[in-house]
Design a protein around this motif. Structure first.
Motif, PDB file in Angstrom:
ATOM      1  N   THR A 151      57.967 110.952 -17.549  1.00  0.00           N
ATOM      2  CA  THR A 151      57.921 112.402 -17.492  1.00  0.00           C
ATOM      3  C   THR A 151      58.738 113.107 -16.633  1.00  0.00           C
ATOM      4  N   GLY A 152      58.697 114.404 -16.479  1.00  0.00           N
ATOM      5  CA  GLY A 152      59.440 115.430 -15.696  1.00  0.00           C
ATOM      6  C   GLY A 152      58.296 115.896 -14.792  1.00  0.00           C
ATOM      7  N   ARG A 153      57.077 115.514 -14.838  1.00  0.00           N
ATOM      8  CA  ARG A 153      56.016 115.923 -14.005  1.00  0.00           C
ATOM      9  C   ARG A 153      55.942 115.224 -12.628  1.00  0.00           C
ATOM     10  N   SER A 154      55.260 115.583 -11.834  1.00  0.00           N
ATOM     11  CA  SER A 154      55.298 114.960 -10.311  1.00  0.00           C
ATOM     12  C   SER A 154      54.179 114.000 -10.194  1.00  0.00           C
ATOM     13  N   ALA A 155      54.424 112.955  -9.129  1.00  0.00           N
ATOM     14  CA  ALA A 155      53.502 111.996  -8.949  1.00  0.00           C
ATOM     15  C   ALA A 155      52.154 112.823  -8.932  1.00  0.00           C
ATOM     16  N   ASP A 156      51.934 113.846  -8.117  1.00  0.00           N
ATOM     17  CA  ASP A 156      50.837 114.390  -7.862  1.00  0.00           C
ATOM     18  C   ASP A 156      50.283 114.774  -9.213  1.00  0.00           C
ATOM     19  N   PHE A 157      50.800 115.284 -10.385  1.00  0.00           N
ATOM     20  CA  PHE A 157      50.267 115.650 -11.594  1.00  0.00           C
ATOM     21  C   PHE A 157      49.691 114.374 -12.236  1.00  0.00           C
ATOM     22  N   LEU A 158      50.463 113.349 -12.143  1.00  0.00           N
ATOM     23  CA  LEU A 158      50.073 112.159 -13.025  1.00  0.00           C
ATOM     24  C   LEU A 158      48.749 111.577 -12.424  1.00  0.00           C
ATOM     25  N   LEU A 159      48.639 111.773 -10.850  1.00  0.00           N
ATOM     26  CA  LEU A 159      47.467 111.340 -10.104  1.00  0.00           C
ATOM     27  C   LEU A 159      46.464 111.996 -10.713  1.00  0.00           C
ATOM     28  N   HIS A 160      46.387 113.318 -10.483  1.00  0.00           N
ATOM     29  CA  HIS A 160      45.125 114.240 -10.863  1.00  0.00           C
ATOM     30  C   HIS A 160      44.615 114.375 -12.137  1.00  0.00           C
ATOM     31  N   SER A 161      46.014 114.514 -12.867  1.00  0.00           N
ATOM     32  CA  SER A 161      45.723 114.891 -14.381  1.00  0.00           C
ATOM     33  C   SER A 161      45.668 114.029 -15.333  1.00  0.00           C
ATOM     34  N   VAL A 162      46.098 112.785 -15.041  1.00  0.00           N
ATOM     35  CA  VAL A 162      46.062 111.303 -15.839  1.00  0.00           C
ATOM     36  C   VAL A 162      45.430 110.181 -15.321  1.00  0.00           C
ATOM     37  N   ILE A 163      45.873 109.965 -14.118  1.00  0.00           N
ATOM     38  CA  ILE A 163      45.278 108.765 -13.657  1.00  0.00           C
ATOM     39  C   ILE A 163      43.673 108.900 -13.167  1.00  0.00           C
ATOM     40  N   GLY A 164      43.368 110.038 -12.517  1.00  0.00           N
ATOM     41  CA  GLY A 164      41.982 110.509 -12.477  1.00  0.00           C
ATOM     42  C   GLY A 164      41.085 110.367 -13.422  1.00  0.00           C
ATOM     43  N   PRO A 165      41.339 111.139 -14.528  1.00  0.00           N
ATOM     44  CA  PRO A 165      40.574 111.040 -15.704  1.00  0.00           C
ATOM     45  C   PRO A 165      40.453 109.459 -16.462  1.00  0.00           C
ATOM     46  N   LEU A 166      41.519 108.802 -16.273  1.00  0.00           N
ATOM     47  CA  LEU A 166      41.581 107.453 -16.997  1.00  0.00           C
ATOM     48  C   LEU A 166      40.613 106.353 -16.175  1.00  0.00           C
TER      49      LEU A 166
END
Length: 298
Positions: free
Chosen positions: A47-62
């Motif tokens: 993704t072009g998204r940031s590490a922060d986005f992955l952490l809070h919007s993807v990894i957190g919910p998973l």
């Protein structure tokens, strides 16, 4: 070495996974990804998204839904400039990762791909001057610069200022002699300013390296998914190294290019009994995940 999964996934985030309107991942996608993780399916979020986005919007919910700590999931962010395995992220409260503070040691970055801080500040200033409240600067990006549409903004109004800002940034790069090193990439919801080595093909290489480090066997069959022409580079790269791949275009309105590998749309998935032919973005992405789970793993 463990038995390889019959299939692997490389997914753009905005569009196939996260809604471009709400910037959140639907519950159905979260639940399906957790089930795929439990079955050992390797997934790269490219993704072009940031590490922060992955952490809070993807990894957190998973994780909240039961993602195993050793899931073979991998993050390649900022189009290859930032990367890490999900398993490296410590349990507990997820950190904030921004350009204003040192990143955690487990977040890997390529310094050669980072834009100069002075250039970054000038681009931010240009965005404020030309886009006003329609666009905000993403301070979570560690290497590239992203200017993003505010949630709820009118799409047509945003696209007009987006194009004006993109033109202004291109002029700035030309004046500084950086046009051969840095490119401007307007997307549906942003203006990305990035090193020219960035790309979804680089993301594939980063993901494969992370898999090798983790001892995850490489599946012989892959599915990639994206919402723009640049996302086809994932399938291009996998095909070039001799892996079987099919690409899901979740927003085929731009037209489907000729490729040496199959390209799927929501209509194809509907013909296989999942989703609806008119689905786009995350709805089509969820159909792909459901089809992989139902038909390829049983």
């Amino acid at each position: 070495m463990s038995t390889p999964s019959p299939v692997g996934l490389l997914l753009d985030v905005d569009g196939p996974v996260a809604s471009t309107q709400t910037r959140t991942v639907p519950d159905g996608i979260v639940a399906t990804l957790v089930r795929l993780a439990g079955r050992g399916v390797p997934v790269g979020f490219n993704t072009g998204r940031s590490a922060d986005f992955l952490l809070h919007s993807v990894i957190g919910p998973l994780r909240a839904t039961g993602l195993p700590a050793d899931a073979p999931f991998f993050a390649v962010c900022e189009k290859g400039a930032v990367w890490f395995p999900f398993s490296a992220v410590p349990a507990g409260t997820l950190p904030e990762v921004t350009v204003d503070a040192p990143a955690p040691a487990w977040v890997r970055t390529d310094p050669a791909m980072a834009l100069d801080p002075g250039l970054r500040e000038r681009i931010w200033e240009l965005s404020r001057e030309r886009a006003g409240d329609l666009q905000f600067v993403d301070r979570t990006k560690l290497a590239m610069v992203s200017l993003e549409m505010r949630v709820g903004a009118d799409q047509a109004a945003y696209e007009a200022v987006r194009d004006d800002v993109a033109a202004g940034v291109e002029e700035m790069l030309a004046e500084r002699g950086l046009a051969d090193e840095v490119r401007v990439d307007p997307t549906v919801i942003s203006v990305d300013v990035e090193h020219r080595s960035s790309g979804k093909d680089l993301g594939v290489d980063r993901c494969r390296a992370l898999m090798a480090e983790a001892g995850v066997p490489v599946p012989g069959r892959w599915f990639t998914a994206g919402d723009s022409r640049t996302d086809y580079a994932m399938a291009d790269r996998l095909h070039a190294i001799g892996l079987a791949v099919e690409h899901l275009d979740v927003r085929p309105a731009d037209g489907i290019p000729a490729t040496p590998y199959p390209v799927l749309t929501a209509a194809d998935l509907a013909g296989r009994g999942v989703g609806n032919a008119e689905d786009v973005h995350e709805r089509a992405g969820e159909s792909l995940l459901r089809w992989v789970e139902r038909d390829l793993l049983d």
